[in-house]
Every structure is written in structure tokens, then in C-alpha cells.
Design an enzyme around this catalytic site. Structure first.
Site, PDB file in Angstrom:
ATOM      1  N   HIS A  96      -8.416   6.792  -6.607  1.00 20.13           N
ATOM      2  CA  HIS A  96      -7.948   5.961  -7.721  1.00 20.13           C
ATOM      3  C   HIS A  96      -8.453   4.540  -7.559  1.00 20.13           C
ATOM      4  CE1 HIS A  96      -4.499   3.524  -6.122  1.00 20.13           C
ATOM      5  NE2 HIS A  96      -4.273   4.539  -5.316  1.00 20.13           N
ATOM      6  N   ASP A 154      -5.282  -0.165  -0.959  1.00 17.85           N
ATOM      7  CA  ASP A 154      -4.743   0.827  -1.918  1.00 17.85           C
ATOM      8  C   ASP A 154      -5.191   0.469  -3.330  1.00 17.85           C
ATOM      9  OD1 ASP A 154      -3.316   2.803  -3.172  1.00 17.85           O
ATOM     10  OD2 ASP A 154      -1.402   1.756  -3.049  1.00 17.85           O
ATOM     11  N   GLU A 163      -3.316   5.671 -11.436  1.00 16.13           N
ATOM     12  CA  GLU A 163      -2.643   6.488 -10.406  1.00 16.13           C
ATOM     13  C   GLU A 163      -1.299   5.881 -10.066  1.00 16.13           C
ATOM     14  OE1 GLU A 163      -1.410   7.663  -6.303  1.00 16.13           O
ATOM     15  OE2 GLU A 163      -1.837   5.691  -7.106  1.00 16.13           O
ATOM     16  N   GLU A 164      -1.290   4.543 -10.031  1.00 15.62           N
ATOM     17  CA  GLU A 164      -0.073   3.844  -9.599  1.00 15.62           C
ATOM     18  C   GLU A 164       1.087   4.060 -10.570  1.00 15.62           C
ATOM     19  OE1 GLU A 164       0.218   2.821  -6.770  1.00 15.62           O
ATOM     20  OE2 GLU A 164      -1.639   1.960  -5.986  1.00 15.62           O
ATOM     21  N   ASP A 201      -7.082   8.169  -0.521  1.00 16.13           N
ATOM     22  CA  ASP A 201      -6.151   7.130  -0.968  1.00 16.13           C
ATOM     23  C   ASP A 201      -5.705   6.328   0.248  1.00 16.13           C
ATOM     24  OD1 ASP A 201      -4.278   5.528  -2.189  1.00 16.13           O
ATOM     25  OD2 ASP A 201      -3.301   7.153  -3.284  1.00 16.13           O
ATOM     26  N   HIS A 260       1.165  -2.409  -2.080  1.00 17.52           N
ATOM     27  CA  HIS A 260       1.666  -2.860  -3.383  1.00 17.52           C
ATOM     28  C   HIS A 260       2.100  -4.315  -3.370  1.00 17.52           C
ATOM     29  CE1 HIS A 260       2.529   1.653  -4.495  1.00 17.52           C
ATOM     30  NE2 HIS A 260       1.259   1.359  -4.336  1.00 17.52           N
TER      31      HIS A 260
HETATM   32 ZN    ZN Z   1      -2.927   4.626  -3.705  1.00 21.85          ZN
END
Ligand code: ZN
Length: 310
Positions: A122, A134, A168-169, A197, A267
Site C-alpha cells: 500500500h 508504513d 489501505e489505511e 507492509d 501512524h
Molecule cells: Zn501499513
């Protein structure tokens, strides 16, 4: 998935015999698996892609999230590199939360269209940060792998397709959209899906390898296990419900892949270039290249590739 070939022990024994006799051991791999041994890359060949994604976030409010200019520029960056290398690229558009998103799909010309090896990651971040581990890291590893395919002028038995998923998130939205819109024949043609990922985590304890025995992903799982194991790197198996593997698994498509693990900056704004360890990024990319090279053949050799060449 083809069943494992019974020649693996023989091949290993042959490799040992050739080593002992002074013949370059790489000959054993070439003789038993057909295609040339997988190339390897250094961190210096992968990190520039992460620098580019960081710069894209920096000039677009600090993130590359779904529906933002940062995401659109990320797609444009990866697409341009693929187009230059000779891939056939397409954007598969979808809508989510009232915003447009794109999956980027890149096909390497050639190979059997009824036997596809699909490799993806992603490309979106969360709104809170630039998403460099990420999942800029997975995206960069997949891009580097694709560019190695082009550089080697590969003529794989399987058709090779690479994908960068949007949103994706927000719940694997892009990959689910892709799987949902595959015609039955297209779905059936995908022999294997490999996902990355988070591929550049700092302080890696274990590489988390996706295990999907239900759908037939065991051979690829074992190939990653072998790759890491041959280099003394610890692994731990995880189910396929944590990333873009899931929509493929739900559709009965065999899959595997891996993650270098969740970082403290997940995140967050601090998931920036400094949150990626170039050494991990290099290992992850080479693991992916190694396994893609194996599964580009319809009957992959199950031996660990001999790496004793200097
Ligand atoms: Zn991810």
C-alpha cells in the site's frame, strides 16, 4: 500453486558436491532452477525512493493519505519510474469517503497470462504522518524489485504484475476494490499474491511472515522462511488479516509476504525517513527479490539459493 519438487534434496546435495569439487556453486542453482540467480541490491538503490516520498509529504502538508495531493504525487512518482523502465502501467480508480483514489498496476510484458505472480504494497499513509515505514518502505521495496526485473530483461514463465494500493489505511479499500473487480478468469489467473507492509523497521526482532495454508500459500511462506533462515534472521508467522493480503485471501487467492514489524512511530508524524533503518530496508528488498525470482518460475526450486559467490 505447484507442489514442491522432490528434487530439492538432490539439488542441495549437488550444490555441496560442486562446492567440494571447486566448481562455482551458483552453477547448481542455475542447473536446477532454470532462471538466473536473483540479483541483490544495496540500501543506496532503495533509499532514494523513500527520500522522494518524504519530500512529497513535506510539500503536501506532511502526509500522503487517501484523497490528498500527497497520495496523487506518490502514485505519479512510482508510475514514472515504472514507465521509464518499460512496464505497462494503469491507474485503477475507486472512490472512498467521497474522495478519489487510485491503485497503480504495472505489468511486465511477457510470461503466461494464465499464471500471474502479483506483488504489492500500500502506497497511502495516514493523515497524521508521512508514512515512510508504513508503507513507503514496502512500496519502495516492491518498486525496486520491479526495476530489477526490468534491468535483468527478465523473461519469466509466470506473468509478473506489481501493484501499489490506495486507501489501505481505511481498511484495505484499494486492494479490495481491485479483487472485487477482477473477472473470474482474472482472479483464477493469479497463482500467488505477495505483500509487503512495513519493510524498514528499526530494531527488528523478527521478520513477520504471512502464513496462509488455507488458500495454498505455504510454498511462498516457506520460501521467505528459508530466505531469512539462511541468513540467520529470526521469523515469526502471522495470519493474513493485517494488510492487503486479506482481500486476496477472502477471494481464495494464495498469498504470503512479510513485515519487519510495527514501530513506535506507527501512524505518527515521526514515521519519517529517520524511522527507517537502511539495513532493514536492504534485507527486506533482497528477500522480496529472491522470492519473486523463485516464483517467476512455475515450478520454483525449493532449495535456498546458493549465495557463496563473492
Ligand atoms: Zn501499513
Amino acid at each position: 500453486m505447484p507442489s514442491p519438487r522432490p528434487v530439492s534434496l538432490t539439488a542441495r546435495a549437488l550444490g555441496v558436491a560442486l562446492l567440494l569439487s571447486g566448481v562455482p556453486a551458483v552453477t547448481a542453482t542455475a542447473a536446477t532452477s532454470g532462471p538466473a540467480a536473483a540479483p541483490t541490491v544495496t540500501a543506496a538503490e532503495v533509499m532514494p525512493h523513500l527520500q522522494a516520498l518524504q519530500q512529497i509529504a513535506d510539500r503536501n502538508g506532511g502526509n500522503r493519505a487517501h484523497g490528498t495531493r500527497g497520495y496523487a504525487e506518490s502514485v505519479a512518482y512510482v508510475k514514472q519510474a515504472l514507465d521509464r523502465a518499460g512496464f505497462r502501467t494503469q491507474l485503477h480508480r475507486f472512490w472512498h469517503d467521497g474522495k478519489v483514489g487510485d491503485n497503480l498496476i504495472a505489468d511486465w510484458p511477457g510470461g503466461d497470462p494464465n499464471h500471474v505472480l502479483l506483488v504489492g504494497a500500500h502506497l497511502d499513509s495516514v493523515p497524521m504522518g508521512p508514512g515512510i515505514n508504513d508503507n513507503g518502505s514496502g512500496s519502495a521495496a516492491v518498486l525496486t524489485t520491479a526495476l530489477q526485473v526490468a534491468k535483468a530483461k527478465s523473461k519469466p514463465e509466470r506473468h509478473l504484475r506489481f501493484a501499489w494500493w490506495g486507501a489501505e489505511e481505511l481498511g484495505m479499500v484499494g486492494s479490495a476494490d481491485y479483487v472485487k473487480n477482477l473477472p473470474p478468469t482474472g482472479r483464477k489467473a493469479i497463482d500467488l499474491y505477495l505483500n509487503l507492509d512495513q519493510a524498514g523497521s528499526r530494531n527488528v526482532q523478527q521478520y513477520l511472515v504471512v502464513k496462509d495454508p488455507k488458500n495454498g500459500g505455504s510454498a511462498a511462506f516457506q520460501a521467505f522462511e528459508n530466505w531469512f533462515g539462511a541468513r540467520g534472521l529470526a521469523t515469526f508467522d502471522i495470519p493474513l488479516d493485517s494488510s492487503d493480503n486479506q482481500p486476496f485471501g477472502d477471494a481464495g487467492i494464495p498469498s504470503s509476504g512479510f513485515s519487519s514489524g510495527v514501530s513506535d512511530c506507527l501512524h505518527s508524524a515521526c514515521d519519517n525517513l529517520a524511522n527507517v533503518d537502511p539495513a532493514t530496508q536492504e534485507i527486506s528488498t533482497n528477500a522480496l527479490i529472491g522470492v519473486v525470482w523463485q516464483f517467476a518460475a512455475k515450478t520454483p526450486a525449493t532449495t535456498t539459493p546458493v549465495t557463496s559467490r563473492s
